[in-house]
Design a protein around this motif. Structure first.
Motif, PDB file in Angstrom:
ATOM      1  N   PRO A 149       0.831  -1.206   0.000  1.00  0.00           N
ATOM      2  CA  PRO A 149       0.000   0.000   0.000  1.00  0.00           C
ATOM      3  C   PRO A 149       0.862   1.251   0.000  1.00  0.00           C
ATOM      4  N   LEU A 150       0.228   2.396  -0.195  1.00  0.00           N
ATOM      5  CA  LEU A 150       0.953   3.656  -0.133  1.00  0.00           C
ATOM      6  C   LEU A 150       1.407   3.933   1.297  1.00  0.00           C
ATOM      7  N   ALA A 151       2.466   4.715   1.424  1.00  0.00           N
ATOM      8  CA  ALA A 151       3.020   5.044   2.738  1.00  0.00           C
ATOM      9  C   ALA A 151       2.052   5.906   3.543  1.00  0.00           C
ATOM     10  N   PHE A 152       2.270   5.907   4.847  1.00  0.00           N
ATOM     11  CA  PHE A 152       1.491   6.726   5.769  1.00  0.00           C
ATOM     12  C   PHE A 152      -0.012   6.463   5.552  1.00  0.00           C
ATOM     13  N   ASP A 153      -0.807   7.524   5.536  1.00  0.00           N
ATOM     14  CA  ASP A 153      -2.234   7.420   5.218  1.00  0.00           C
ATOM     15  C   ASP A 153      -2.523   7.989   3.836  1.00  0.00           C
ATOM     16  N   HIS A 154      -1.554   7.864   2.931  1.00  0.00           N
ATOM     17  CA  HIS A 154      -1.672   8.505   1.626  1.00  0.00           C
ATOM     18  C   HIS A 154      -2.735   7.867   0.739  1.00  0.00           C
ATOM     19  N   GLY A 155      -3.092   6.597   1.001  1.00  0.00           N
ATOM     20  CA  GLY A 155      -4.189   6.006   0.257  1.00  0.00           C
ATOM     21  C   GLY A 155      -5.495   6.732   0.528  1.00  0.00           C
ATOM     22  N   LYS A 156      -5.746   7.082   1.787  1.00  0.00           N
ATOM     23  CA  LYS A 156      -6.937   7.840   2.166  1.00  0.00           C
ATOM     24  C   LYS A 156      -6.899   9.238   1.575  1.00  0.00           C
TER      25      LYS A 156
END
Length: 251
Positions: A149-156
């Motif tokens: 998944p994307l790092a941190f909360d970058h998907g959100k």
């Protein structure tokens, strides 16, 4: 009125950092794409992430976002829809401040949305080891079972930015931010199709956009870059709010 700071104890409040993250969207090969950078340093070293960075002590949020945008894309920013290739449309998206969103320390991110016409292959900067354009359709369908998944909360943050773009082109002229200074109705329709992820009827679309006051202005030229007969060229009009709006069809 005299304000005293004698009772203020800065040690009573734990320090935290402020960052800006950028959801940079463009249309490439008829697909809505987002700019990603591969992190070259911890945390999340090797993960793909949205571009961004820490806000410097001497700059404001908008200034920091504009600086990061220029460093990542070479574009200057403006905040008025319908400016074409004069730069990138840039607006504040939302603030993300979960206490555990960054393992280094408490970090609050003020995310921004940037939209621009078809952009070239990006070059990494800062602590990024590489950069690429990724189709949004693939990113939003990705889960941990599908891959990293994307790092941190970058998907959100990315999902929120894409939904902001999808909703705003319904009632504003923001779709023209994905177009060059002069464009055809067919090219504008391809933007709507890429952002919404649906196919639109060419005749109905032409009637709607040319019949919406202030949306498009004929430039006086024609082009054959789409093949076939010469197509009329338009520029973004002065309207920022579309009346009636361009309603998004069910996907």
């Amino acid at each position: 009125m005299i304000v005293t700071m004698s009772r203020y104890d800065p040690s009573a409040f734990p320090p935290f950092a402020v960052t800006v993250d950028l959801v940079v969207l463009t249309v490439r090969e008829h697909a809505l794409c987002a700019l990603l950078v591969r992190r070259g340093e911890p945390p999340f070293q090797g993960y793909w992430a949205l571009p961004g960075g820490f806000v410097r002590p001497d700059e404001g949020l908008a200034e920091a976002a504009s600086r990061e945008l220029a460093e990542e894309t070479g574009l200057r920013a403006h905040s008025t829809p319908g400016q074409g290739a004069a730069g990138a449309h840039l607006e504040q998206l939302a603030t993300y401040g979960h206490p555990q969103r960054d393992p280094r320390m408490r970090v609050v991110s003020v995310a921004h949305l940037a939209l621009a016409p078809d952009l070239p292959t990006p070059r990494p900067g800062g602590d990024a080891s590489s950069a690429r354009w990724a189709p949004v359709g693939e990113l939003l369908g990705q889960t941990p079972a599908d891959g990293v998944p994307l790092a941190f909360d970058h998907g959100k943050i990315l999902a929120d930015g894409v939904e902001r773009a999808r909703s705003k082109i319904e009632y504003s002229s923001l779709a023209t931010a994905f177009c060059p200074p002069e464009f055809t109705v067919g090219e504008l329709r391809q933007v709507y199709e890429a952002v919404w992820g649906v196919a639109l009827d060419p005749r109905n679309f032409h009637r709607k956009v040319t019949g919406t006051p202030g949306f498009l202005v004929p430039s006086g030229g024609t082009t054959t870059r789409q093949g076939g007969r010469p197509a009329q060229l338009f520029k973004a009009g002065g309207a920022t709010v579309l009346n009636p709006p361009m309603l998004r069809p069910d996907s």
